[in-house]
Design a protein around this motif. Sequence first.
Motif, mmCIF file in Angstrom:
data_model
loop_
_atom_site.group_PDB
_atom_site.id
_atom_site.type_symbol
_atom_site.label_atom_id
_atom_site.label_comp_id
_atom_site.label_asym_id
_atom_site.label_seq_id
_atom_site.Cartn_x
_atom_site.Cartn_y
_atom_site.Cartn_z
ATOM 1 N N MET A 254 13.101 11.388 19.694
ATOM 2 C CA MET A 254 11.817 11.141 19.029
ATOM 3 C C MET A 254 11.722 11.872 17.703
ATOM 4 S SD MET A 254 8.512 9.940 20.963
ATOM 5 C CE MET A 254 7.692 10.095 19.504
ATOM 6 N N ALA A 255 10.524 12.114 17.271
ATOM 7 C CA ALA A 255 10.304 12.596 15.923
ATOM 8 C C ALA A 255 10.981 13.945 15.658
ATOM 9 C CB ALA A 255 8.798 12.749 15.673
ATOM 10 N N ALA A 256 11.524 14.048 14.477
ATOM 11 C CA ALA A 256 12.115 15.305 14.059
ATOM 12 C C ALA A 256 11.310 15.797 12.869
ATOM 13 C CB ALA A 256 13.572 15.114 13.675
ATOM 14 N N THR A 257 10.076 16.185 13.135
ATOM 15 C CA THR A 257 9.130 16.435 12.048
ATOM 16 C C THR A 257 9.311 17.799 11.391
ATOM 17 O OG1 THR A 257 7.631 16.778 13.879
ATOM 18 C CG2 THR A 257 7.191 14.896 12.449
ATOM 19 N N ASP A 258 10.118 18.666 12.004
ATOM 20 C CA ASP A 258 10.232 20.015 11.434
ATOM 21 C C ASP A 258 11.030 20.010 10.123
ATOM 22 O OD1 ASP A 258 12.734 21.103 13.896
ATOM 23 O OD2 ASP A 258 12.337 19.193 12.911
ATOM 24 N N LYS A 259 11.943 19.025 9.972
ATOM 25 C CA LYS A 259 12.773 18.990 8.764
ATOM 26 C C LYS A 259 12.015 18.372 7.598
ATOM 27 C CE LYS A 259 16.104 17.096 11.142
ATOM 28 N NZ LYS A 259 17.251 16.235 11.327
ATOM 29 N N THR A 260 12.617 18.417 6.425
ATOM 30 C CA THR A 260 12.016 17.719 5.283
ATOM 31 C C THR A 260 12.003 16.236 5.621
ATOM 32 O OG1 THR A 260 13.851 18.831 4.220
ATOM 33 C CG2 THR A 260 12.038 18.050 2.783
ATOM 34 N N PRO A 261 10.886 15.594 5.369
ATOM 35 C CA PRO A 261 10.867 14.160 5.663
ATOM 36 C C PRO A 261 11.801 13.411 4.723
ATOM 37 C CG PRO A 261 8.867 14.827 4.515
ATOM 38 C CD PRO A 261 9.619 16.073 4.835
ATOM 39 N N ILE A 262 12.308 12.273 5.206
ATOM 40 C CA ILE A 262 13.124 11.410 4.354
ATOM 41 C C ILE A 262 12.238 10.801 3.263
ATOM 42 C CG2 ILE A 262 14.477 9.269 4.290
ATOM 43 C CD1 ILE A 262 16.014 11.230 5.837
ATOM 44 N N LEU A 263 11.107 10.272 3.703
ATOM 45 C CA LEU A 263 10.178 9.653 2.753
ATOM 46 C C LEU A 263 8.820 10.328 2.851
ATOM 47 C CD1 LEU A 263 9.591 7.139 0.816
ATOM 48 C CD2 LEU A 263 8.558 6.122 2.839
ATOM 49 N N LYS A 264 8.292 10.697 1.703
ATOM 50 C CA LYS A 264 6.955 11.260 1.689
ATOM 51 C C LYS A 264 6.161 10.580 0.575
ATOM 52 C CE LYS A 264 4.502 15.628 1.457
ATOM 53 N NZ LYS A 264 4.296 16.590 2.508
ATOM 54 N N VAL A 265 5.138 9.859 0.975
ATOM 55 C CA VAL A 265 4.308 9.139 0.011
ATOM 56 C C VAL A 265 2.993 9.890 -0.118
ATOM 57 C CG1 VAL A 265 3.064 6.987 -0.401
ATOM 58 C CG2 VAL A 265 5.370 6.925 0.549
ATOM 59 N N GLU A 266 2.600 10.166 -1.356
ATOM 60 C CA GLU A 266 1.343 10.894 -1.559
ATOM 61 C C GLU A 266 0.471 10.212 -2.602
ATOM 62 O OE1 GLU A 266 1.799 15.582 -0.899
ATOM 63 O OE2 GLU A 266 3.306 14.727 -2.248
ATOM 64 N N GLY A 267 -0.748 9.947 -2.205
ATOM 65 C CA GLY A 267 -1.748 9.416 -3.143
ATOM 66 C C GLY A 267 -1.330 8.141 -3.853
ATOM 67 N N LEU A 268 -0.564 7.304 -3.171
ATOM 68 C CA LEU A 268 -0.058 6.078 -3.811
ATOM 69 C C LEU A 268 -1.197 5.112 -4.151
ATOM 70 C CD1 LEU A 268 2.476 4.362 -4.589
ATOM 71 C CD2 LEU A 268 2.280 3.334 -2.332
ATOM 72 N N GLN A 269 -1.190 4.679 -5.402
ATOM 73 C CA GLN A 269 -2.187 3.697 -5.846
ATOM 74 C C GLN A 269 -1.470 2.535 -6.535
ATOM 75 O OE1 GLN A 269 -4.528 6.454 -8.294
ATOM 76 N NE2 GLN A 269 -6.305 5.749 -7.118
ATOM 77 N N THR A 270 -1.694 1.344 -6.035
ATOM 78 C CA THR A 270 -1.141 0.160 -6.683
ATOM 79 C C THR A 270 -2.264 -0.840 -6.897
ATOM 80 O OG1 THR A 270 0.972 0.509 -5.583
ATOM 81 C CG2 THR A 270 0.596 -1.665 -6.531
ATOM 82 N N SER A 271 -2.388 -1.293 -8.131
ATOM 83 C CA SER A 271 -3.474 -2.233 -8.454
ATOM 84 C C SER A 271 -2.939 -3.497 -9.077
ATOM 85 C CB SER A 271 -4.449 -1.583 -9.444
ATOM 86 O OG SER A 271 -5.193 -0.589 -8.798
ATOM 87 N N PHE A 272 -3.713 -4.553 -8.934
ATOM 88 C CA PHE A 272 -3.400 -5.802 -9.618
ATOM 89 C C PHE A 272 -4.429 -6.019 -10.707
ATOM 90 C CE2 PHE A 272 -0.934 -6.056 -5.906
ATOM 91 C CZ PHE A 272 0.127 -6.892 -6.203
ATOM 92 N N PHE A 273 -3.946 -6.220 -11.919
ATOM 93 C CA PHE A 273 -4.876 -6.384 -13.030
ATOM 94 C C PHE A 273 -5.033 -7.865 -13.333
ATOM 95 C CE2 PHE A 273 -3.226 -2.127 -13.140
ATOM 96 C CZ PHE A 273 -4.362 -1.372 -13.371
ATOM 97 N N THR A 274 -6.071 -8.451 -12.779
ATOM 98 C CA THR A 274 -6.282 -9.891 -12.908
ATOM 99 C C THR A 274 -7.367 -10.169 -13.949
ATOM 100 O OG1 THR A 274 -8.024 -9.969 -11.262
ATOM 101 C CG2 THR A 274 -5.778 -10.156 -10.452
ATOM 102 N N HIS A 275 -7.614 -11.443 -14.181
ATOM 103 C CA HIS A 275 -8.666 -11.814 -15.132
ATOM 104 C C HIS A 275 -10.031 -11.343 -14.669
ATOM 105 C CE1 HIS A 275 -6.021 -14.025 -17.683
ATOM 106 N NE2 HIS A 275 -5.575 -14.745 -16.663
ATOM 107 N N ASP A 276 -10.164 -11.263 -13.329
ATOM 108 C CA ASP A 276 -11.464 -10.851 -12.791
ATOM 109 C C ASP A 276 -11.568 -9.335 -12.670
ATOM 110 O OD1 ASP A 276 -11.967 -13.552 -12.524
ATOM 111 O OD2 ASP A 276 -11.109 -13.608 -10.500
ATOM 112 N N GLY A 277 -10.603 -8.614 -13.211
ATOM 113 C CA GLY A 277 -10.660 -7.163 -13.156
ATOM 114 C C GLY A 277 -9.603 -6.591 -12.240
ATOM 115 N N GLU A 278 -9.711 -5.266 -12.034
ATOM 116 C CA GLU A 278 -8.685 -4.572 -11.259
ATOM 117 C C GLU A 278 -8.910 -4.755 -9.764
ATOM 118 O OE1 GLU A 278 -8.621 -0.392 -12.059
ATOM 119 O OE2 GLU A 278 -7.190 0.022 -10.463
ATOM 120 N N VAL A 279 -7.855 -5.124 -9.051
ATOM 121 C CA VAL A 279 -7.931 -5.191 -7.598
ATOM 122 C C VAL A 279 -7.087 -4.051 -7.049
ATOM 123 C CG1 VAL A 279 -7.426 -6.562 -5.550
ATOM 124 C CG2 VAL A 279 -8.204 -7.685 -7.633
ATOM 125 N N LYS A 280 -7.747 -3.107 -6.406
ATOM 126 C CA LYS A 280 -7.023 -1.943 -5.892
ATOM 127 C C LYS A 280 -6.423 -2.278 -4.535
ATOM 128 C CE LYS A 280 -9.955 1.357 -8.281
ATOM 129 N NZ LYS A 280 -11.057 2.319 -8.168
#
Lengths: 306, 339, 344
Positions: C1-27
């Motif tokens: 099972m989880a091996a959480t004590d080590k450095t994680p392989i992937l760490k995502v922090e505060g990820l924001q991706t938006s689409f900038f359309t004609h009707d404005g920003e879609v978060k």
Amino acid sequence: MYIFIIRRFLQLIPVIIGVTLVAFLIIQLIPGDAAQVMAGEAASEEQLEQMRENLGLNEPLYVQYGTFLADLVRLDLGQSVRTDQPVMELVAPRFWITLELAFWGLVVAVVVGLLGGILAATKQNSYRDLGTMMFAVIGLSMPNFWLGLMLMYLFSIELGWLPTSGWGDWQQIFLPAITMGTAGAAIIARMTRSAMLEVLGEDYVRTARAKGVKERLVIYKHALRNALIPVVTVIGLQFGYFLSGAVLTESVFSINGLGRLVVDAISQRDFPVVQGTVIVLALTFVLTNFIVDILYRVLNKRIEIN
Amino acid sequence: MTTPLFETKNLKKYFPVKGGVLNRKMTDVKAVDDVSFAIHSGETLSIVGESGCGKSTTGRAILRLEEPTDGEIYFDGEDFRKLSKSQLRKRRKDIQIIFQDPYASLNPRQKVKQILDEAMAIQGVVPKKDRPARIRELMEVVGLRPQQAERYPHEFSGGQRQRIGIARALSVDPKLIVCDEAVSALDVSTQAQVLNLLKDLQRKFDLTFLFISHDLGVVRHISDRVVVMYLGKIVEIADKKSLFDSPHHPYTRALLSAIPVPDPERKTERIVLEGDVPSPMNPPSGCRFHTRCPFATEICKQEEPELRTAGDMVDGHQAACHHMEEIVEQYGKTPSVQE
Amino acid sequence: MAATDKTPILKVEGLQTSFFTHDGEVKAVDGVDFEVGANETLGIVGESGSGKSITSLSIMQLVESPGKIKGGSINLTGEDLLKKSKSQFAKYRGNRVSMIFQEPMTSLNPVFTVGHQVSEALRIHKKLGKKDARQEAIRMLKLVGIPAPEDRAKRYPHELSGGMRQRVMIAIALSCDPELLIADEPTTALDVTIQAQILELIKNLQESSGMAVLIITHDLGVIAETADKVAVMYAGEVVEQADVKTLFKRPLHPYTKGLMNAIPRHDVDMDELEVIKGTVPSSAEMPSGCRFMKRCPYASEICETHPSLATPTHNYGVEDDSGAVRCWIYTEEWDTATKKQEVQ
């Protein structure tokens, strides 16, 4: 694949019969007496009778058609009523010139068209895209002969870089080829652009990117191979149009091709020559389509199953 | 026993496969091959199976949207296959179909009220002056606001569009509604809304459903009886309880055990089926499941098993397997889930 | 099972991706955090429009225009992938981070053979020659359980079934032995018996390679079966996070609860499915407070303020701190706020 080629080839037979039938009927469908039309108003009764005899017009239709086909198989297209030369001898050398001209026109159309289409598609809605497409519209709407004359004026008369007319030297290829290829380039560019745009949105393009394939390869390998599939059909059709549309370009640049031959033959009411030209052009057209179909099939592996 | 509302016997639908130099018919895809079942008034019968099993083709063939190759179809005691084109058109009002993608079957240029009005006008079920009231009523019945009838299909979400599809089906007072993967494209929360709606409507209007789906969870929720199909044939037919609690055919057992259970504490003892479903163009000899069946023996390759009832099967429960008695005895009644 | 004590392989922090359309920003993705360790599987579950797929595409930097990664960091074993140049990141893609997609039918290029497509990544990243890459591709096809791999390598995708194609996709993804595999709805387009095969395959391959797996799905059954940890996404945010057993035993967020009760199950009888009313709000009508507020049966005044994803401290049964939830109910403020309401 072989089954497909054979089947496609068998399908050619009725088309070829149709083409020959239409060409055969050209003479029959001339309003009034064909011999009279060809021989002119002043012809005497003996001359007319001789003309009918030569053309075989006194036989029943099906016999005439049979003879016509039998001759055709022996590559005998009859004789010119003006010069008495065999039509084949008149058509063959000019056909090669026209074929060559159409080939170079196609090279221009394909190279410029593909590049333009790809450049436009990879930067959709940019100035590059807009500019390319504007050129395409201009290229498409510009009359062929006018473009030829303008090119001739600029490069031959003003700049003196290239010869104005004739055929044979490599310098003489450029202007007619560009004249001929421009409209085709425009059509191919538009087609390539829309095909590329569609393909670039496909899942497998995303897969290629996800694999780490460089963007250049994604476009020129993964996307283009697929986008070419519909474009190839258009290219094949273009070649056919080039053959039949060579008349204008040949006139502008005084090239002694098939177009010139047929124009002259029509004005001289030399119908066997017209007939021979029509047959040669039509058969080339049919053959081109046959090749395109096979190419399409080679490019698109998916059809094999259906 | 009362006569069923709908019955089909030995239904077959073959699609010719062409090929060769002359493009002549080479063989048939036996999409539906000798299928018989009945639907009683007021019940929900489900047909479940994986892609290519023939469930959707069955649905279309019984409606004669695709003319069956062979077999009998009776609707309300009438020989459905003998009807002429125009008679069939009139009869269509009694059997409605709802598809997976409602958007594809709704004209984007028509407002919802026009769509509903047209459906009623074609069948001539409701006089013109009564139609606006009926449209309002239908909208409410399927859980939409009557004012929304003024809108176009694209202004609705997927779940709402499916409600419009249902309203259209209901508008002509059908006796049988065929739902072909009607909730498959919807998100879980919307799917639940539509499923509940269908159940409500059935109670309220005494509707009969033929429900075609690949999702056994949905099928368990909505059905009274279930037909399991594999490669164009019925492999098992039973009331819901028997089918889920005591499946007899090894394919049904494998299918049930393959579904991931939303509970990590439950250990699933899985019957993993090897390989893919064979091509219906060239189905295996004998029992069509024998190529993937972990219990297959020599007889399965040679003899095609008939649908039959084994000792402990109740209420018309039938399965087509040579070995079902041994399998049930050896592996117990419920195959998949152990606490 | 989880091996959480080590450095994680992937760490995502505060990820924001938006689409900038004609009707404005879609978060589409709005401040998402999570991590996955070696040999661990994180499941991201959510309905359409939750932002789960965009999250996975963002990690691969495959978000297409008009979409853009606006902020946050994506760390792969400590290196921020968002700080890499395009050409630097291309060396990671398909090599250290790989992805498989939902549609096996359309994810392979129809004009190249399967063998070519598998060997391509090997030639790019491992710099193998044509012949070696082909050998290795055949070995990979064998590894993912494709019968007669030498023959299949010469085939075109349309000659294979959906299940086989997804195996080919997995072979491509795993050919360079990645540290992280992202599987975006890998079995949604497949039949259940084939789904079972594919999930089993991913699990076995993970066991032998120790890679981290990020599995994105709408199917809670698939989550329960494959994941060690789960993040539930709603309207671009993670609304609940917990290890898989805890989540299914005691879902906290009203959305998670609703989702679990809305699934018709094949193994238990349910008379009426619980329904989450309404639909996901569009970006124009997104509430400024809790995004689930308008559909939530417990919504109260305090929900007008946007809650943060935090360890629950109130109003839940079992004492453990493994999870996090984005809901006011599990905070001290809820008690004071609701008491105040009762008084009024």
